[in-house]
Design an enzyme around this catalytic site. Structure first.
Site, mmCIF file in Angstrom:
data_model
loop_
_atom_site.group_PDB
_atom_site.id
_atom_site.type_symbol
_atom_site.label_atom_id
_atom_site.label_comp_id
_atom_site.label_asym_id
_atom_site.label_seq_id
_atom_site.Cartn_x
_atom_site.Cartn_y
_atom_site.Cartn_z
ATOM 1 N N ASN A 25 0.848 -1.185 0.000
ATOM 2 C CA ASN A 25 0.000 0.000 0.000
ATOM 3 C C ASN A 25 0.884 1.236 0.000
ATOM 4 O O ASN A 25 1.797 1.349 0.817
ATOM 5 C CB ASN A 25 -0.916 0.019 1.228
ATOM 6 C CG ASN A 25 -1.860 1.214 1.225
ATOM 7 O OD1 ASN A 25 -1.455 2.342 1.432
ATOM 8 N ND2 ASN A 25 -3.139 0.945 1.010
ATOM 9 N N SER A 48 -4.908 -0.103 -2.779
ATOM 10 C CA SER A 48 -5.310 1.241 -2.388
ATOM 11 C C SER A 48 -6.578 1.146 -1.552
ATOM 12 O O SER A 48 -7.506 0.412 -1.897
ATOM 13 C CB SER A 48 -5.565 2.109 -3.626
ATOM 14 O OG SER A 48 -5.885 3.428 -3.248
ATOM 15 N N GLU A 49 -6.618 1.892 -0.437
ATOM 16 C CA GLU A 49 -7.729 1.719 0.508
ATOM 17 C C GLU A 49 -9.081 2.147 -0.025
ATOM 18 O O GLU A 49 -10.115 1.848 0.591
ATOM 19 C CB GLU A 49 -7.428 2.408 1.845
ATOM 20 C CG GLU A 49 -7.136 3.886 1.777
ATOM 21 C CD GLU A 49 -5.645 4.168 1.732
ATOM 22 O OE1 GLU A 49 -5.235 5.180 2.325
ATOM 23 O OE2 GLU A 49 -4.901 3.405 1.097
ATOM 24 N N ASN A 50 -9.108 2.831 -1.177
ATOM 25 C CA ASN A 50 -10.411 3.162 -1.756
ATOM 26 C C ASN A 50 -10.967 2.028 -2.614
ATOM 27 O O ASN A 50 -12.025 2.176 -3.229
ATOM 28 C CB ASN A 50 -10.350 4.469 -2.558
ATOM 29 C CG ASN A 50 -9.332 4.438 -3.686
ATOM 30 O OD1 ASN A 50 -8.261 3.864 -3.537
ATOM 31 N ND2 ASN A 50 -9.648 5.058 -4.798
ATOM 32 N N SER A 90 -11.673 -3.560 1.438
ATOM 33 C CA SER A 90 -10.343 -2.965 1.408
ATOM 34 C C SER A 90 -9.743 -2.859 2.804
ATOM 35 O O SER A 90 -8.589 -3.237 3.034
ATOM 36 C CB SER A 90 -10.411 -1.577 0.758
ATOM 37 O OG SER A 90 -9.121 -1.051 0.583
#
Length: 217
Positions: A25, A48-50, A90
């Protein structure tokens, strides 16, 4: 080096810490540049955290897809085999310990591996984002940042800004050197050949331990 060259220099060095098959990440800002310097023949799965796994390097202006952006809203590409999912999935990946490495920027880092990277008191900020989750959930944490800000120390004996996480950082990589967080303090393992040990120490607010096998970046 100008600011862009400094950031690329740092990102290239961070890329040497990547391993084949790793889930990685990248935080917003400088860390996103790491995706542009993956070693040849290596497969790295950027998360990616989205809601993505399989992000590729930044696209050129003619190939921007406005629906594919990283957590900072910057256009990115998606590699063959990449996938999309919701935020719950996520963050389940992050909190479940499935991220091998996270690379983040910081406002401050100290010799104990404490990190402050989301808030300056009395200044408007967008929020914590995924930083706290990544710092506690990733197997390894690298801080990638410029060594100082307007000459002021960012690497300190003790952070004085609100902490994002405690004892979370493993490695600090700047344009001046590579420092490992150890139980005894910050170990300077590599140095940029453009600087002397004395100059790096002067730019650092914590006492550095100089490795017996100090290498040039």
């Amino acid at each position: 080096m100008d600011k862009s060259e400094i950031q690329d220099f740092i990102a290239k060095r961070v890329a040497k810490e990547l391993s084949d098959g790793a889930v990685v990440n990248l935080g917003i800002g400088l860390p996103t540049r790491v995706a542009n310097f993956i070693p040849d023949g290596m497969a790295v799965h950027f998360q990616s955290e989205n809601g993505f796994v399989g992000l590729g390097p930044a696209p050129d202006e003619e190939n921007i897809d406005k629906d594919i952006v990283n957590a900072g809203g910057q256009p990115v590409t998606i590699m063959a085999g990449g996938c999309f999912f919701d935020s719950a999935t996520s963050f389940g990946i992050i909190r479940g310990g499935h991220v091998d490495l996270t690379v983040l920027g910081a406002l401050q880092v100290d010799e104990k591996g404490n990190i402050a990277n989301y808030l300056i008191p009395r200044k408007l900020v967008p929020g914590m984002g995924g930083a706290m989750d990544l710092l506690s959930g990733a197997k390894k944490v690298i801080v990638a940042m410029e060594h100082t800000v307007k000459g002021a120390h960012k690497i300190l004996k003790e952070c004085n800004l609100p902490l994002t996480a405690v004892s979370a950082v493993n490695l600090i990589i700047t344009e001046m050197g590579v420092m490992e967080v150890t139980k005894d303090g910050l170990l300077l393992k590599e140095i940029n050949g453009e600087y002397t040990i004395e100059e790096v120490q002067e730019a650092t607010g914590a006492k550095l331990i100089i490795s017996e096998n100090l290498q040039v970046m």
